[in-house]
Structures are given as structure tokens and as C-alpha cells.
Design an enzyme around this catalytic site. Structure first.
Site, PDB file in Angstrom:
ATOM      1  CD  GLU A 106      -2.149  -1.840   2.556  1.00 13.64           C
ATOM      2  OE1 GLU A 106      -1.628  -1.569   3.482  1.00 13.64           O
ATOM      3  OE2 GLU A 106      -2.752  -2.773   2.613  1.00 13.64           O
TER       4      GLU A 106
ATOM      5  CE1 TYR B  89       7.685  -0.225  -3.387  1.00 16.96           C
ATOM      6  CE2 TYR B  89       5.981   1.755  -3.191  1.00 16.96           C
ATOM      7  CZ  TYR B  89       7.260   0.974  -2.503  1.00 16.96           C
ATOM      8  OH  TYR B  89       7.592   0.753  -1.087  1.00 16.96           O
TER       9      TYR B  89
HETATM   10  C1  LIG Z   1      10.756   6.111  -2.085  1.00 18.04           C
HETATM   11  C2  LIG Z   1      12.234   6.006  -1.432  1.00 18.04           C
HETATM   12  C3  LIG Z   1      12.010   4.349  -0.680  1.00 18.04           C
HETATM   13  C4  LIG Z   1      12.973   5.798  -2.663  1.00 18.04           C
HETATM   14  O1  LIG Z   1      14.328   5.328  -1.920  1.00 18.04           O
HETATM   15  P1  LIG Z   1      15.535   5.974  -3.068  1.00 18.04           P
HETATM   16  O2  LIG Z   1      16.807   4.855  -2.333  1.00 18.04           O
HETATM   17  O3  LIG Z   1      15.899   7.279  -3.016  1.00 18.04           O
HETATM   18  O4  LIG Z   1      15.157   5.337  -4.435  1.00 18.04           O
HETATM   19  P2  LIG Z   1      16.081   4.806  -5.579  1.00 18.04           P
HETATM   20  O5  LIG Z   1      17.404   5.887  -5.631  1.00 18.04           O
HETATM   21  O6  LIG Z   1      16.367   3.344  -5.525  1.00 18.04           O
HETATM   22  O7  LIG Z   1      15.247   5.279  -6.790  1.00 18.04           O
HETATM   23  C5  LIG Z   1      14.590   4.162  -7.620  1.00 18.04           C
HETATM   24  C6  LIG Z   1      13.508   4.971  -8.364  1.00 18.04           C
HETATM   25  O8  LIG Z   1      12.486   5.448  -7.495  1.00 18.04           O
HETATM   26  C7  LIG Z   1      11.647   6.590  -8.295  1.00 18.04           C
HETATM   27  N1  LIG Z   1      11.987   7.795  -7.261  1.00 18.04           N
HETATM   28  C8  LIG Z   1      12.924   7.873  -6.200  1.00 18.04           C
HETATM   29  N2  LIG Z   1      12.991   9.224  -5.834  1.00 18.04           N
HETATM   30  C9  LIG Z   1      12.161   9.966  -6.685  1.00 18.04           C
HETATM   31  C10 LIG Z   1      11.811  11.208  -6.522  1.00 18.04           C
HETATM   32  N3  LIG Z   1      12.273  11.972  -5.707  1.00 18.04           N
HETATM   33  N4  LIG Z   1      10.882  11.702  -7.553  1.00 18.04           N
HETATM   34  C11 LIG Z   1      10.283  10.716  -8.174  1.00 18.04           C
HETATM   35  N5  LIG Z   1      10.683   9.442  -8.452  1.00 18.04           N
HETATM   36  C12 LIG Z   1      11.474   9.149  -7.466  1.00 18.04           C
HETATM   37  C13 LIG Z   1      12.381   6.578  -9.450  1.00 18.04           C
HETATM   38  O9  LIG Z   1      11.640   5.949 -10.374  1.00 18.04           O
HETATM   39  C14 LIG Z   1      13.771   5.989  -9.401  1.00 18.04           C
HETATM   40  O10 LIG Z   1      14.207   5.541 -10.459  1.00 18.04           O
HETATM   41  P3  LIG Z   1      15.160   6.236 -11.428  1.00 18.04           P
HETATM   42  O11 LIG Z   1      16.462   6.615 -10.548  1.00 18.04           O
HETATM   43  O12 LIG Z   1      15.433   5.235 -12.621  1.00 18.04           O
HETATM   44  O13 LIG Z   1      14.348   7.380 -11.745  1.00 18.04           O
HETATM   45  C15 LIG Z   1      12.492   7.167  -0.638  1.00 18.04           C
HETATM   46  O14 LIG Z   1      12.400   8.158  -1.198  1.00 18.04           O
HETATM   47  C16 LIG Z   1      11.968   7.176   0.933  1.00 18.04           C
HETATM   48  O15 LIG Z   1      12.501   6.455   1.941  1.00 18.04           O
HETATM   49  N6  LIG Z   1      10.861   7.769   0.757  1.00 18.04           N
HETATM   50  C17 LIG Z   1      10.271   8.068   2.105  1.00 18.04           C
HETATM   51  C18 LIG Z   1       9.490   6.675   2.591  1.00 18.04           C
HETATM   52  C19 LIG Z   1       8.662   6.052   1.812  1.00 18.04           C
HETATM   53  O16 LIG Z   1       7.861   6.801   0.862  1.00 18.04           O
HETATM   54  N7  LIG Z   1       8.628   4.699   1.398  1.00 18.04           N
HETATM   55  C20 LIG Z   1       7.618   3.968   0.624  1.00 18.04           C
HETATM   56  C21 LIG Z   1       6.563   3.774   1.441  1.00 18.04           C
HETATM   57  S1  LIG Z   1       5.249   2.843   0.311  1.00 18.04           S
END
Ligand SMILES: CC(C)(COP(=O)(O)OP(=O)(O)OC[C@H]1O[C@@H](n2cnc3c(N)ncnc32)[C@H](O)[C@@H]1OP(=O)(O)O)[C@@H](O)C(=O)NCCC(=O)NCCS
Length: 174
Positions: A115, A127
Site C-alpha cells: 500500500e 514500484y
Molecule cells: C521512496 C524511497 C524509498 C526511494 O528511495 P531511493 O533510495 O531514493 O530510491 P532509488 O534511488 O532506488 O530510486 C529508484 C526509483 O524510485 C523513483 N524515485 C525515487 N525518488 C524519486 C523522486 N524524488 N521523485 C520521483 N521518483 C523517484 C524513481 O523511479 C527512481 O528510478 P530512477 O532513478 O530510474 O529515476 C525514498 O524516497 C523514501 O524513503 N521515501 C520515504 C519513505 C517512503 O515513501 N517509502 C515508501 C512507502 S510505500
């Protein structure tokens, strides 16, 4: 990208929990209580709790990400996933997802679900990269701001696991 940076992926331990709580509080408006992680660590054999740890130049290292995935029959439910704000955008969440999906598949999962808040476009984009699609909307699911939840499913775990890139991933399993 993170290959150059000495990130280690491993099972979560009890002594990680303070760092896990820091990441959780920085990442979510409704963080989990420590007891929820502790419960999964100690009492839930179907929980895959995994962390990403980054080596620093000194002898210390820092926890930079975590994921908790529940194995429920043939389904892997990604219950929580977060990366410390200072370490986002480096592929750490991607690696955590890949490793945990691979491990869940090895333990019998054939599909995955989660979710996510309707406003959390970064997570949805993440995702989407792994083939998760929105299958349902739960109106006003989150009680802090009455935001909708989107239910995302990945029904093709088997196909995904067969992809060539996983040959490399297997070398880095938890
Ligand atoms: C969502 C989260 C886990 C992503 O972590 P991350 O290590 O920065 O992600 P990655 O570097 O592996 O990025 C992978 C993909 O995520 C997406 N993404 C990550 N950050 C993004 C941003 N700020 N805006 C848009 N897309 C984003 C992109 O599709 C990216 O792929 P790309 O690099 O080819 O564009 C992080 O932002 C986070 O911890 N957010 C707060 C908690 C949260 O929302 N968790 C998920 C709950 S369901």
C-alpha cells in the site's frame, strides 16, 4: 551507482533498531513504534527485515535504509521501506526491493503487494519500475490526513526473477 560506495545489505538486528527508528521518523508522518519492528524481529518468522548499511571512511558505518516484508502464503507484502533522506537517489531502495523480492521468491512467494499513499509519487514510480501496478484505491485509509491508499500488485514475480539481471543480484543476497 551504489556499487562504488560500499553499501552492505544484511538482515536487521536488534541493535539496529535505534537507527531504524531515526530513518522511520524522518520518512513517515505515521512512523511505526519500535515495538512493531521488535515484534517482527523476534516473533514473526515470516517477516523479512533487511537493512542497507553504508561504510564511512572511519571504522564506523551508518544504517541508510530498511525494508520489512511479510511472507503471507504465496504473497510478499512490502510492509515498509525507507531510505535515509541524506542517501536517497542512489539506488538503495531499488537494491533493497530487488534483494527482498528475490529472497521472497526463493521462500515461495509468487506475487507481491503493498500500500502506498496516493500523494507518494516517488514511491509509486519506484514500484512501477518493478512492474507493480495500481489495482485498488482505499479511500481515506491514512488516519493522519485522511489520504487515500493505493494498493499495488506485482503478479509476475516468477517472470521477474528469470530476468538476466538477477544473476548479478544473487551474488549480493542478504
Ligand atoms: C521512496 C524511497 C524509498 C526511494 O528511495 P531511493 O533510495 O531514493 O530510491 P532509488 O534511488 O532506488 O530510486 C529508484 C526509483 O524510485 C523513483 N524515485 C525515487 N525518488 C524519486 C523522486 N524524488 N521523485 C520521483 N521518483 C523517484 C524513481 O523511479 C527512481 O528510478 P530512477 O532513478 O530510474 O529515476 C525514498 O524516497 C523514501 O524513503 N521515501 C520515504 C519513505 C517512503 O515513501 N517509502 C515508501 C512507502 S510505500
Amino acid at each position: 551507482m551504489i556499487e562504488d560506495k560500499k553499501v552492505t545489505f544484511r538482515p536487521m538486528r536488534k541493535d539496529d533498531l535505534d537507527s531504524v527508528m531515526v530513518i522511520d521518523r524522518l520518512s513517515f508522518s505515521m512512523p511505526w513504534p519500535k515495538s512493531a519492528y521488535l515484534h517482527d524481529l523476534i516473533n514473526n518468522p515470516n517477516a523479512l527485515l533487511r537493512v542497507a548499511e553504508m561504510d564511512s571512511n572511519s571504522s564506523s558505518s551508518q544504517l541508510v535504509g530498511m525494508v520489512d516484508t511479510w511472507l503471507i502464503l504465496d504473497e510478499a507484502h512490502i510492509a515498509t521501506l525507507a531510505v535515509h533522506p541524506d542517501f536517497r537517489g542512489q539506488g538503495i531502495a531499488s537494491k533493497l526491493i530487488e534483494l527482498v523480492l528475490l529472497e521472497a521468491h526463493e521462500k515461495g512467494a509468487s506475487r507481491a503487494m503493498l500500500e502506498v499513499r496516493a500523494s507518494n509519487h516517488a514511491a509509486q514510480s519506484l514500484y512501477n519500475k518493478y512492474g507493480f501496478v495500481i489495482v485498488h484505491r482505499r479511500p481515506r485509509y491514512y488516519y493522519d490526513n485522511k489520504e487515500d491508499a493505493l494498493l499495488m500488485n506485482m503478479d509476475n514475480l516468477e517472470d521477474w526473477v528469470k530476468s538476466a539481471r538477477l544473476v548479478e543480484l544473487r551474488k549480493a543476497t542478504f
